[in-house]
Design a protein around this motif. Structure first.
Motif, PDB file in Angstrom:
ATOM      1  N   LYS A 155      62.057   1.869  26.008  1.00 13.77           N
ATOM      2  CA  LYS A 155      61.606   2.837  27.502  1.00 13.77           C
ATOM      3  C   LYS A 155      61.711   1.308  28.477  1.00 13.77           C
ATOM      4  O   LYS A 155      61.754   1.859  29.751  1.00 13.77           O
ATOM      5  N   ARG A 156      62.195   0.471  28.109  1.00 13.85           N
ATOM      6  CA  ARG A 156      61.643  -0.578  29.257  1.00 13.85           C
ATOM      7  C   ARG A 156      63.073  -0.347  30.040  1.00 13.85           C
ATOM      8  O   ARG A 156      63.131  -0.290  31.177  1.00 13.85           O
ATOM      9  N   MET A 157      64.118  -0.299  29.188  1.00 12.77           N
ATOM     10  CA  MET A 157      65.430   0.329  29.932  1.00 12.77           C
ATOM     11  C   MET A 157      65.761   1.653  31.084  1.00 12.77           C
ATOM     12  O   MET A 157      65.715   1.179  31.744  1.00 12.77           O
ATOM     13  N   ALA A 158      65.001   2.151  30.336  1.00 10.54           N
ATOM     14  CA  ALA A 158      65.277   4.268  30.830  1.00 10.54           C
ATOM     15  C   ALA A 158      64.726   3.358  32.339  1.00 10.54           C
ATOM     16  O   ALA A 158      64.826   3.999  33.491  1.00 10.54           O
ATOM     17  N   LYS A 159      63.404   2.417  32.492  1.00 10.43           N
ATOM     18  CA  LYS A 159      62.040   2.997  33.787  1.00 10.43           C
ATOM     19  C   LYS A 159      63.089   1.744  34.426  1.00 10.43           C
ATOM     20  O   LYS A 159      63.084   1.211  35.621  1.00 10.43           O
ATOM     21  N   ALA A 160      64.048   0.993  33.952  1.00 10.78           N
ATOM     22  CA  ALA A 160      64.532  -0.401  35.185  1.00 10.78           C
ATOM     23  C   ALA A 160      65.343   0.314  35.857  1.00 10.78           C
ATOM     24  O   ALA A 160      64.857  -0.705  37.458  1.00 10.78           O
ATOM     25  N   ALA A 161      66.202   1.390  35.823  1.00 10.37           N
ATOM     26  CA  ALA A 161      67.309   2.051  37.255  1.00 10.37           C
ATOM     27  C   ALA A 161      66.264   2.874  38.155  1.00 10.37           C
ATOM     28  O   ALA A 161      66.434   2.557  39.192  1.00 10.37           O
ATOM     29  N   ASP A 162      64.885   3.859  37.872  1.00  8.25           N
ATOM     30  CA  ASP A 162      64.024   3.695  38.892  1.00  8.25           C
ATOM     31  C   ASP A 162      63.561   2.712  39.481  1.00  8.25           C
ATOM     32  O   ASP A 162      63.546   3.325  40.412  1.00  8.25           O
ATOM     33  N   GLU A 163      62.872   2.171  38.501  1.00  8.94           N
ATOM     34  CA  GLU A 163      62.179   0.532  39.898  1.00  8.94           C
ATOM     35  C   GLU A 163      62.972  -0.058  40.265  1.00  8.94           C
ATOM     36  O   GLU A 163      62.720  -0.527  41.664  1.00  8.94           O
ATOM     37  N   MET A 164      64.188  -0.125  40.166  1.00  9.79           N
ATOM     38  CA  MET A 164      65.307  -1.132  40.632  1.00  9.79           C
ATOM     39  C   MET A 164      65.928  -0.298  42.190  1.00  9.79           C
ATOM     40  O   MET A 164      65.512  -0.907  43.814  1.00  9.79           O
ATOM     41  N   THR A 165      65.899   1.152  42.262  1.00 11.27           N
ATOM     42  CA  THR A 165      64.763   1.719  44.020  1.00 11.27           C
ATOM     43  C   THR A 165      64.457   1.318  44.849  1.00 11.27           C
ATOM     44  O   THR A 165      64.579   1.008  46.444  1.00 11.27           O
ATOM     45  N   HIS A 166      63.208   0.464  44.242  1.00 13.73           N
ATOM     46  CA  HIS A 166      62.574  -0.384  44.971  1.00 13.73           C
ATOM     47  C   HIS A 166      63.011  -1.484  45.921  1.00 13.73           C
ATOM     48  O   HIS A 166      61.920  -1.934  46.291  1.00 13.73           O
ATOM     49  N   TYR A 167      64.320  -2.041  45.455  1.00 11.82           N
ATOM     50  CA  TYR A 167      64.374  -2.974  46.084  1.00 11.82           C
ATOM     51  C   TYR A 167      63.976  -2.975  47.976  1.00 11.82           C
ATOM     52  O   TYR A 167      64.487  -3.804  47.835  1.00 11.82           O
ATOM     53  N   ALA A 168      64.455  -2.245  48.269  1.00  5.90           N
ATOM     54  CA  ALA A 168      64.471  -2.247  49.723  1.00  5.90           C
ATOM     55  C   ALA A 168      62.883  -1.517  50.353  1.00  5.90           C
ATOM     56  O   ALA A 168      62.920  -2.284  51.478  1.00  5.90           O
TER      57      ALA A 168
END
Ligand SMILES: Nc1nc2c(ncn2[C@@H]2O[C@H](COP(=O)(O)OP(=O)(O)OP(=O)(O)O)[C@@H](O)[C@H]2O)c(=O)[nH]1
Ligand SMILES: [Mg+2]
Length: 214
Positions: A155-168
């Motif tokens: 579940k966390r792996m699946a969410k990680a890709a999403d979360e990364m978009t917030h780097y900006a």
């Protein structure tokens, strides 16, 4: 901040560390606290169950949803959010006490909480985002942490890709290839941010003293 009679009075800053799960944020946070005496950790409240090895009041304030909602209603959180299946919030009182004393506060919170802090305290905020070097590395770290079930890791792996978009939405980005190097980078950000003119509220007084030959 210290007993140094020559210290220039300054305003404490809010140092936020966020990252996708498993990128190494908690390790880096621990190292910052160990190596820098001028910053303290904000202890969040959470509705998630305590894990083996965690200490109540140190890692989190563990509470049930009723208690958490009570704090929400009393406006005792600086920010709060639902992360995965649980609620997490930053109690406001300890943070304000530290800042007013000219000390810095470290936050291990997600992007939702960071957005709320940005609305409330943009001037005092320093936002750092940690990225993993590769997704393979991220998965490896999540698995070897071994505190969560395989289902939770997935579940966390699946969410990680999403979360990364917030780097900006962050001011500084650290790619965690090597923990020691990342810790040094995180400390370098802290040092530099402390030197910002607008945080050193005692500068006028200090320079007046200099001009009077003190
Ligand atoms: N908004 C907000 N997020 C928080 C707070 N406290 C913790 N979090 C975030 O909630 C997420 C889950 O934290 P934990 O349950 O401790 O799990 P973890 O294994 O440390 O998760 P990661 O640090 O993401 O690897 C992390 O991304 C934390 O940064 C808080 O007070 N507010
Ligand atoms: Mg963590």
């Amino acid at each position: 901040m210290s007993a140094d009679p020559y210290a220039v009075k300054r305003r404490g800053l809010m140092y936020v560390l966020s990252s996708p799960s498993g990128a190494g944020k908690s390790t880096i946070a621990r190292a910052i606290l160990e190596r820098d005496a001028g910053i303290t950790m904000s202890v969040s409240a959470t509705t998630r169950a305590k894990r083996p090895g965690e200490t109540a009041g140190k890692d989190y304030e563990f509470m049930d949803l009723t208690e958490f909602n009570l704090m929400v209603n009393r406006q005792e959180f600086l920010e709060y959010a639902k992360v995965f299946d649980n609620y997490y919030g930053t109690p406001v009182a300890p943070v304000l006490a530290e800042l007013e004393a000219g000390r810095d506060v470290l936050f291990d919170i997600d992007w939702q909480g960071t957005q709320q802090l940005a609305e409330k305290a943009r001037e005092d905020l320093v936002r750092v985002f940690i990225l993993p070097p590769t997704m393979v590395e991220l998965e490896h770290r999540l698995e070897t942490r071994a505190q969560d079930s395989a289902a939770v890791v997935a579940k966390r792996m699946a969410k990680a890709a999403d979360e990364m978009t917030h780097y900006a939405e962050y001011d500084y980005i650290i790619i965690n290839r090597d923990v020691e190097n990342s810790v040094e980078e995180a400390l370098a950000v802290l040092k530099a941010e402390r030197l910002r003119r607008d945080r050193q509220v005692g500068l006028g007084e200090f320079v007046r003293g200099l001009r009077q030959g003190q």
